[in-house]
Design a protein around this motif. Sequence first.
Motif, PDB file in Angstrom:
ATOM      1  N   LYS A  11       0.847  -1.186   0.000  1.00  0.00           N
ATOM      2  CA  LYS A  11       0.000   0.000   0.000  1.00  0.00           C
ATOM      3  C   LYS A  11       0.886   1.241   0.000  1.00  0.00           C
ATOM      4  O   LYS A  11       1.761   1.392   0.839  1.00  0.00           O
ATOM      5  N   PRO A  12       0.651   2.148  -0.945  1.00  0.00           N
ATOM      6  CA  PRO A  12       1.500   3.345  -0.997  1.00  0.00           C
ATOM      7  C   PRO A  12       1.094   4.367   0.048  1.00  0.00           C
ATOM      8  O   PRO A  12      -0.039   4.382   0.532  1.00  0.00           O
ATOM      9  N   LEU A  58       5.267   5.634  -4.237  1.00  0.00           N
ATOM     10  CA  LEU A  58       4.751   4.559  -5.088  1.00  0.00           C
ATOM     11  C   LEU A  58       5.840   3.524  -5.380  1.00  0.00           C
ATOM     12  O   LEU A  58       5.577   2.322  -5.384  1.00  0.00           O
ATOM     13  N   ALA A  59       7.054   3.997  -5.621  1.00  0.00           N
ATOM     14  CA  ALA A  59       8.165   3.071  -5.880  1.00  0.00           C
ATOM     15  C   ALA A  59       8.467   2.225  -4.644  1.00  0.00           C
ATOM     16  O   ALA A  59       8.759   1.030  -4.772  1.00  0.00           O
ATOM     17  N   ASN A  60       8.383   2.812  -3.458  1.00  0.00           N
ATOM     18  CA  ASN A  60       8.611   2.053  -2.228  1.00  0.00           C
ATOM     19  C   ASN A  60       7.553   0.974  -2.032  1.00  0.00           C
ATOM     20  O   ASN A  60       7.814  -0.043  -1.402  1.00  0.00           O
ATOM     21  N   LYS A  81      -4.337   8.805 -13.755  1.00  0.00           N
ATOM     22  CA  LYS A  81      -3.443   7.672 -14.023  1.00  0.00           C
ATOM     23  C   LYS A  81      -3.000   7.010 -12.717  1.00  0.00           C
ATOM     24  O   LYS A  81      -2.893   5.785 -12.642  1.00  0.00           O
ATOM     25  N   ARG A  82      -2.743   7.812 -11.690  1.00  0.00           N
ATOM     26  CA  ARG A  82      -2.340   7.269 -10.396  1.00  0.00           C
ATOM     27  C   ARG A  82      -3.453   6.409  -9.802  1.00  0.00           C
ATOM     28  O   ARG A  82      -3.212   5.328  -9.277  1.00  0.00           O
ATOM     29  N   GLU A  83      -4.679   6.887  -9.898  1.00  0.00           N
ATOM     30  CA  GLU A  83      -5.812   6.126  -9.377  1.00  0.00           C
ATOM     31  C   GLU A  83      -5.996   4.817 -10.156  1.00  0.00           C
ATOM     32  O   GLU A  83      -6.347   3.801  -9.574  1.00  0.00           O
ATOM     33  N   ASN A  84      -5.760   4.842 -11.461  1.00  0.00           N
ATOM     34  CA  ASN A  84      -5.843   3.612 -12.250  1.00  0.00           C
ATOM     35  C   ASN A  84      -4.768   2.622 -11.840  1.00  0.00           C
ATOM     36  O   ASN A  84      -5.023   1.415 -11.783  1.00  0.00           O
ATOM     37  N   ILE A  85      -3.572   3.103 -11.568  1.00  0.00           N
ATOM     38  CA  ILE A  85      -2.481   2.225 -11.128  1.00  0.00           C
ATOM     39  C   ILE A  85      -2.835   1.560  -9.806  1.00  0.00           C
ATOM     40  O   ILE A  85      -2.567   0.380  -9.594  1.00  0.00           O
ATOM     41  N   LEU A  86      -3.480   2.324  -8.909  1.00  0.00           N
ATOM     42  CA  LEU A  86      -3.866   1.775  -7.609  1.00  0.00           C
ATOM     43  C   LEU A  86      -5.115   0.906  -7.706  1.00  0.00           C
ATOM     44  O   LEU A  86      -5.483   0.254  -6.731  1.00  0.00           O
ATOM     45  N   GLY A  87      -5.783   0.901  -8.857  1.00  0.00           N
ATOM     46  CA  GLY A  87      -6.964   0.066  -9.047  1.00  0.00           C
ATOM     47  C   GLY A  87      -8.207   0.595  -8.372  1.00  0.00           C
ATOM     48  O   GLY A  87      -9.104  -0.171  -8.030  1.00  0.00           O
TER      49      GLY A  87
END
Length: 118
Positions: A11-12, A58-60, A81-87
């Motif tokens: 979890k970021p 996010l990388a961590n 895009k960030r929200e899409n990456i997090l699903g």
Amino acid sequence: MASLISEESSKPNNFWCWLLILYPFLMSFTGIELEYIFIAALQLAASMIFITLDRRALANAELRSPHPLWGILFFPVYLWKRENILGRRWKPMFLVFIGAYTLYLALIFPYLSSIRIL
């Protein structure tokens, strides 16, 4: 037990992204009167710092991140895009961004004629 630990570690940290979203809105309530150009430069510098820290978070969490230019050139695309990456289906950060900036614009609209550019 090991799967629970790995899920929690992926979890970021969203702190920097929330700060990036709310920073201009919060700055408008400080009561500090600055030139518009200085405010724009301060906002750009803060955005670059917060985007860098958000990408590091996010990388961590071992997730890829949107390209940093999206955050600087067109911030809503970075959030989407960030929200899409997090699903995330409902895109809460994107919706808070739209709501905060709509409120911000509604609050400053009466004062737009008095803003000095230079």
